[in-house]
Motif scaffolding. Structure first.
Motif, PDB file in Angstrom:
ATOM      1  N   THR A 101       1.635   7.257   9.195  1.00 22.24           N
ATOM      2  CA  THR A 101       1.699   8.686   8.933  1.00 22.24           C
ATOM      3  C   THR A 101       0.620   9.391   9.736  1.00 22.24           C
ATOM      4  O   THR A 101      -0.508   8.908   9.824  1.00 22.24           O
ATOM      5  N   GLU A 102       0.986  10.509  10.343  1.00 25.15           N
ATOM      6  CA  GLU A 102      -0.014  11.361  10.978  1.00 25.15           C
ATOM      7  C   GLU A 102      -0.604  12.263   9.900  1.00 25.15           C
ATOM      8  O   GLU A 102       0.125  13.014   9.238  1.00 25.15           O
ATOM      9  N   VAL A 103      -1.902  12.169   9.700  1.00 29.71           N
ATOM     10  CA  VAL A 103      -2.552  12.965   8.662  1.00 29.71           C
ATOM     11  C   VAL A 103      -3.619  13.843   9.296  1.00 29.71           C
ATOM     12  O   VAL A 103      -4.064  13.602  10.424  1.00 29.71           O
TER      13      VAL A 103
ATOM     14  N   PRO B 260      -7.102  14.958  13.520  1.00 27.01           N
ATOM     15  CA  PRO B 260      -5.872  14.168  13.383  1.00 27.01           C
ATOM     16  C   PRO B 260      -6.210  12.696  13.211  1.00 27.01           C
ATOM     17  O   PRO B 260      -7.213  12.204  13.744  1.00 27.01           O
ATOM     18  N   ALA B 261      -5.395  11.988  12.447  1.00 25.57           N
ATOM     19  CA  ALA B 261      -5.658  10.564  12.196  1.00 25.57           C
ATOM     20  C   ALA B 261      -4.347   9.844  11.964  1.00 25.57           C
ATOM     21  O   ALA B 261      -3.364  10.430  11.503  1.00 25.57           O
ATOM     22  N   TRP B 262      -4.337   8.555  12.301  1.00 21.42           N
ATOM     23  CA  TRP B 262      -3.223   7.679  11.940  1.00 21.42           C
ATOM     24  C   TRP B 262      -3.564   6.984  10.634  1.00 21.42           C
ATOM     25  O   TRP B 262      -4.682   6.470  10.465  1.00 21.42           O
ATOM     26  N   PHE B 263      -2.598   6.933   9.743  1.00 18.61           N
ATOM     27  CA  PHE B 263      -2.756   6.125   8.537  1.00 18.61           C
ATOM     28  C   PHE B 263      -1.643   5.099   8.500  1.00 18.61           C
ATOM     29  O   PHE B 263      -0.459   5.429   8.475  1.00 18.61           O
TER      30      PHE B 263
ATOM     31  N   LEU C 139      -7.122   3.581   8.460  1.00 15.59           N
ATOM     32  CA  LEU C 139      -7.220   4.985   8.836  1.00 15.59           C
ATOM     33  C   LEU C 139      -7.968   5.043  10.164  1.00 15.59           C
ATOM     34  O   LEU C 139      -9.097   4.558  10.271  1.00 15.59           O
ATOM     35  N   ALA C 140      -7.333   5.616  11.183  1.00 12.21           N
ATOM     36  CA  ALA C 140      -7.937   5.694  12.522  1.00 12.21           C
ATOM     37  C   ALA C 140      -8.010   7.152  12.938  1.00 12.21           C
ATOM     38  O   ALA C 140      -7.018   7.722  13.410  1.00 12.21           O
ATOM     39  N   PRO C 141      -9.158   7.786  12.763  1.00  9.22           N
ATOM     40  CA  PRO C 141      -9.266   9.217  13.082  1.00  9.22           C
ATOM     41  C   PRO C 141      -9.603   9.470  14.545  1.00  9.22           C
ATOM     42  O   PRO C 141     -10.279   8.675  15.199  1.00  9.22           O
ATOM     43  N   ALA C 142      -9.111  10.597  15.054  1.00 12.93           N
ATOM     44  CA  ALA C 142      -9.668  11.155  16.280  1.00 12.93           C
ATOM     45  C   ALA C 142     -10.992  11.810  15.914  1.00 12.93           C
ATOM     46  O   ALA C 142     -11.208  12.213  14.771  1.00 12.93           O
TER      47      ALA C 142
ATOM     48  N   ALA D 131     -13.680  11.234   7.113  1.00 12.81           N
ATOM     49  CA  ALA D 131     -12.621  10.239   6.961  1.00 12.81           C
ATOM     50  C   ALA D 131     -12.841   9.395   5.706  1.00 12.81           C
ATOM     51  O   ALA D 131     -11.880   9.033   5.009  1.00 12.81           O
ATOM     52  N   MET D 132     -14.090   9.071   5.408  1.00 11.51           N
ATOM     53  CA  MET D 132     -14.398   8.327   4.188  1.00 11.51           C
ATOM     54  C   MET D 132     -13.984   9.133   2.955  1.00 11.51           C
ATOM     55  O   MET D 132     -13.392   8.609   2.005  1.00 11.51           O
ATOM     56  N   ARG D 133     -14.287  10.411   2.976  1.00 12.80           N
ATOM     57  CA  ARG D 133     -13.947  11.284   1.856  1.00 12.80           C
ATOM     58  C   ARG D 133     -12.423  11.342   1.677  1.00 12.80           C
ATOM     59  O   ARG D 133     -11.906  11.314   0.556  1.00 12.80           O
TER      60      ARG D 133
END
Length: 396
Positions: A138-140, A150-153, A190-193, A221-223
């Motif tokens: 999912t793009e989150v 933007p991040a990949w989950f 979770l891989a954030p930009a 991202a942790m939050r």
């Protein structure tokens, strides 16, 4: 009158030299402060494609003979409009004295023709988890300090999430190298930009800060992870992404939820890393101190005295912060795995070795030889993943 004129000329010459030094230092500091995402770091050589050919067990590619072309393992091969993947060096394959033959695993896009200029990159995959690995994701959007990140989950069944953080000169595509492994072991990922990446907010000054400010994107991202079902976090960072993980584990309000750190090629001294990047761009040695001072003036980075973490009782303890506090938590570090090697010319391996030696009960060092910066997985994927599996098993 002659004395006055001579003095004025000397003063003018000194001011001119000082101004020239400031300009030169500023330009040299760009090697680290303006390293663009997705482009090779200074010092990574351009290689020429000499030929491609079929072989009995798959295609081969002949590249310019260079120490980089002889690296063991699996790497991306990137040109201006091309991405491919090369495997092991085929020493038994016929080749000329000025070439190296490697297995050509695949061409992701573009073409490879004789004369093309390419370079090796740790990024084996391009695209997103679905297009590159066939993984549903999912793009989150993560609310960050400067705006939405933007991040990949990639979902998993465990309540321990891995937050994968890329580093200097790369993008979140770098995290795809371990994404399949983590998914196979049922970890949500979770891989954030990060600020400055495509689609993410731009830092106010447009400069990299070697994790000094960027770690707050990881904190966001942790939050997000803890607000969406994670009970425990593992922070897996490469290069300055590893620096961000160290800072988050020390300073985040959520640090007690960090169950482990995985640090690949951590930048433990921004000064030494900046010097290395500037030197790789052929900056004269006399100008390297000016590059450091220019970086400090442009970013507010404090001096790390050549190794922020190496000689501290707590390995991820920070220098004194700007409010006068020490920033040094009175608790042991979380379990930590460092993956690093002595052939890294960007982030000194010796600092990682000293850090692990100071905390043998909490920090394990997996040494990888003949691997450049942030490419420990590439040099030996199976050994890297086995070290990672052993480390993560108690956290499952």
């Amino acid at each position: 009158m002659r004395t006055v004129k001579a003095t004025a000329a000397a003063v003018t010459a000194a001011l001119t030299a000082a101004a020239a030094g400031i300009v030169a230092g500023r330009i040299a500091s760009d090697a680290g402060l303006k390293a663009p995402p997705g482009r090779p770091l200074p010092g990574e050589p351009r290689l020429t494609v000499h030929s491609t050919a079929a072989g009995p067990d798959g295609p081969r590619i002949a590249l310019t003979r260079d120490l980089a072309a002889l690296r063991p393992g699996t790497y991306g091969l990137t040109g201006d409009a091309t991405h491919a993947v090369v495997g092991d060096v085929l020493t038994a394959e016929p080749h000329s004295v000025d070439t190296v033959v490697r297995r050509l695993e695949r061409v992701t896009h573009g073409t490879l023709a004789p004369g093309d200029k390419v370079w090796l990159t740790p990024n084996v995959h391009v695209g997103d988890p679905k297009s590159a690995l066939g993984l549903d994701h999912t793009e989150v959007g993560i609310p960050g300090e400067l705006g939405v990140l933007p991040a990949w989950f990639v979902p998993g069944t465990r309540d321990t999430w891995v937050i994968a953080v890329h580093g200097l000169g790369t993008t979140r595509e770098h995290t795809l190298n371990v994404m399949e492994f983590l998914h196979r072991h049922r970890f949500p990922v979770l891989a954030p930009a990060l600020r400055g990446d495509a689609g993410a907010p731009r830092p106010p000054d447009g400069l990299n800060h070697f994790g000094e400010t960027e770690w707050r994107d990881l904190d966001a991202a942790m939050r997000y992870a803890l607000g969406n079902g994670a009970r425990q976090l593992v922070l897996h960072g490469w290069s300055t992404g590893a620096t961000m993980a160290l800072r988050a584990a020390a300073h985040s309000d959520l640090r007690d939820r960090v169950g482990g750190l995985v640090l690949d090629s951590p930048v433990l001294s921004w000064e030494l890393t900046l010097r290395a990047l500037a030197a790789a761009r052929h900056t004269p040695g006399v100008l390297l101190p000016l590059a450091v001072r220019a970086a400090q003036g442009r970013t507010g980075l404090p001096s790390d005295r050549y190794g922020l973490y190496a000689d501290r009782t707590v390995p991820y303890a920070d220098h004194e912060d700007r409010t006068g506090g020490t920033g040094r938590p009175d608790r042991p570090p979380p379990p930590t795995l460092i993956l690093h090697g002595p052939d890294d010319t960007i982030a000194p391996w010796d600092l990682s070795r000293r850090l692990a030696g100071a905390h043998p009960d909490r920090i394990a060092l997996h040494t990888v030889r003949r691997a450049p910066h942030a490419a420990m997985w590439n040099a030996d994927p199976s050994a890297y993943e086995e070290a990672l599996r052993r480390f993560l098993t108690p956290l499952m």
